[in-house]
Design an enzyme around this catalytic site. Structure first.
Site, mmCIF file in Angstrom:
data_model
loop_
_atom_site.group_PDB
_atom_site.id
_atom_site.type_symbol
_atom_site.label_atom_id
_atom_site.label_comp_id
_atom_site.label_asym_id
_atom_site.label_seq_id
_atom_site.Cartn_x
_atom_site.Cartn_y
_atom_site.Cartn_z
ATOM 1 C CG ASP A 90 -7.173 -13.957 -55.123
ATOM 2 O OD1 ASP A 90 -7.016 -12.997 -55.911
ATOM 3 O OD2 ASP A 90 -7.454 -13.813 -53.925
ATOM 4 N NE ARG A 119 -4.236 -12.705 -54.914
ATOM 5 C CZ ARG A 119 -3.882 -12.885 -53.647
ATOM 6 N NH1 ARG A 119 -2.598 -12.936 -53.314
ATOM 7 N NH2 ARG A 119 -4.785 -13.020 -52.705
ATOM 8 C CB SER A 145 -11.483 -15.013 -45.850
ATOM 9 O OG SER A 145 -10.562 -14.897 -46.896
HETATM 10 N N1 ARG Z 1 -12.847 -9.934 -54.091
HETATM 11 C C1 ARG Z 1 -11.526 -9.415 -54.119
HETATM 12 C C2 ARG Z 1 -10.816 -9.842 -55.357
HETATM 13 O O1 ARG Z 1 -11.187 -10.801 -55.944
HETATM 14 C C3 ARG Z 1 -10.756 -9.706 -52.873
HETATM 15 C C4 ARG Z 1 -10.506 -11.127 -52.518
HETATM 16 C C5 ARG Z 1 -9.722 -11.144 -51.275
HETATM 17 N N2 ARG Z 1 -9.608 -12.328 -50.579
HETATM 18 C C6 ARG Z 1 -9.901 -12.442 -49.260
HETATM 19 N N3 ARG Z 1 -9.462 -13.468 -48.649
HETATM 20 N N4 ARG Z 1 -10.577 -11.543 -48.623
HETATM 21 O O2 ARG Z 1 -9.869 -9.218 -55.750
#
Ligand code: ARG
Length: 398
Positions: free
Chosen positions: A123, A94, A174
């Protein structure tokens, strides 16, 4: 002339319909930016889709090397795992994406940046805080945070606006992917009691039998992997190769309950064969070459670094200091680690380094033993004095 906006574009349903929505609601020129971090999506298709949907420009940027050298490797050197488990694939990408978006905004003279994150995840925090830390004048728009649409409503909106999307390809899960790992949420995973279906796995689909095994050797220099089985490899190739071999044994799967920054618990599934193997190998090599005080102190730094990556605090003074500490600790983390891959598991089975602190003549129990036992008694006498004194005063704890 309308104002310009940089959109972090993935090619998926959310960010595709966001192009139209942003134009309708903010009267902006949307510039779609696709960042290649090794996700397997067809980026050319996504590029075409952005322009088809009405983006005024689109860019594909290959940021894989920068991702590895400036984000993955510092995190590997820090043995970073959030809550001691999650290897941070999504999180560590990110800040890099935020930086690229800000660079594009400056280049294109855009006053706004948009991303497709929802209001519930980590995120959004990582993007927003990253962007604001780099350029606080940029206005951030997160359509999915403002615009509460169900998947069905999104599809309806797309159809009404003649947006071409491949709905059948859209899974109930997702998923976020890059070189360092694959993160999977939603579907039956939202019930912590329900076992993940085999269909969710892609990188760790087992292609070996229970009898198969193999040995691999990873060479490290100053904390980063440089070779596989004595063959020098480019970072991208080495990581891809390890994902491939490890994945074929079903290595790298993780099913965990996770504490999100915004306070909710979520159930997360990860696949990260290369990350798991490299983190374990790196830690083992460090244990061979670094002294106890450094290792033990570094554990605290490692937890803090992991948490800060997870919390989106990459571009911060503390992170700058911690990364320097970690970097300094890697001077002698060079050598080779031998790993045995087996059905659904792996183990480090050997390690060597020119900087090894292991001294055979001190450690051995055989006749070559050079350790002088007389020093032990005196050492322990002094070490234990405080407790002997307390005992004499009747203050023993226990
Ligand atoms: N929980 C993880 C994080 O916050 C992964 C998030 C990933 N997003 C998804 N669409 N699976 O880093």
């Amino acid at each position: 002339m309308s104002e310009k906006l940089i959109l972090a574009y993935s090619g998926g349903l959310d960010t595709t319909i966001a192009i139209k929505w942003l134009q309708e609601n903010y009267n902006v020129d949307v510039i779609a930016v696709l960042i290649d971090l090794g996700q397997p999506d067809n980026l050319q298709d996504a590029y075409d889709r952005a322009l088809d949907t009405g983006a005024s420009k689109a860019y594909i940027i290959d940021a894989k090397d920068e991702f590895i050298n400036d984000y993955i490797y510092p995190s590997l050197k820090a043995n970073a795992k959030y809550e001691k488990k999650y290897t941070l694939a999504t999180a560590i990408a990110r800040p890099l994406i935020a930086k690229k978006l800000v660079n594009f905004a400056q280049k294109e003279n855009a006053s706004m940046i948009a991303h497709g994150c929802t209001a519930k995840g980590n995120d959004q925090v990582r993007f927003d805080v990253g962007i604001r830390s780099l350029n606080p004048d940029i206005k951030i728009i997160a359509p999915m945070r403002v615009w509460k649409l169900s998947r069905e409503e999104e599809i309806e909106y797309a159809q009404k606006n003649n947006i071409k999307i491949n709905v059948t390809k859209k899974s109930i899960y997702s998923i976020d992917e890059n070189l360092w790992g694959r993160s999977i949420e939603c579907g039956n995973l939202e019930d912590p009691w329900s076992e993940p279906l085999e269909e969710i796995y892609k990188w760790s689909k087992i292609r070996k039998s229970e009898k198969d095994n193999e040995y691999i050797e990873i060479g490290f220099e100053k904390g980063v992997p440089v070779s596989l089985n004595s063959e020098k490899m480019k970072p991208v190739d080495l990581i891809l190769r390890l994902n491939e071999i490890g994945g074929s044994y079903g290595i790298g799967r993780l099913d965990m309950m996770e504490n999100r920054l915004i306070g909710i618990k979520s159930r997360e599934i990860y696949e990260a064969p290369a990350a798991e193997i490299l983190l374990e190998s790196h830690r083992e090599l460090e244990s061979l070459v670094s002294d106890r005080e450094l290792l033990h102190y570094k554990y605290m730094i490692e937890d803090k670094v992991s948490e800060m990556i997870y919390y989106g605090l990459w571009f911060t003074p503390l992170m700058g200091c911690l990364i320097k500490f970690v970097e300094e600790s890697q001077k002698y983390v060079s050598g080779t680690v031998r790993i045995k891959l087996e059905y659904k598991s792996f183990n480090v089975v050997g390690r060597k380094s020119e900087y090894s602190m292991y001294d055979y003549s001190l450690a051995t129990y055989d006749k070559n033993d050079m350790f002088d036992p007389k020093f032990s008694e005196s050492f322990i006498k002094i070490w234990g004095y405080p407790y002997e004194i307390l005992a004499k005063k009747g203050r023993t704890n226990g």
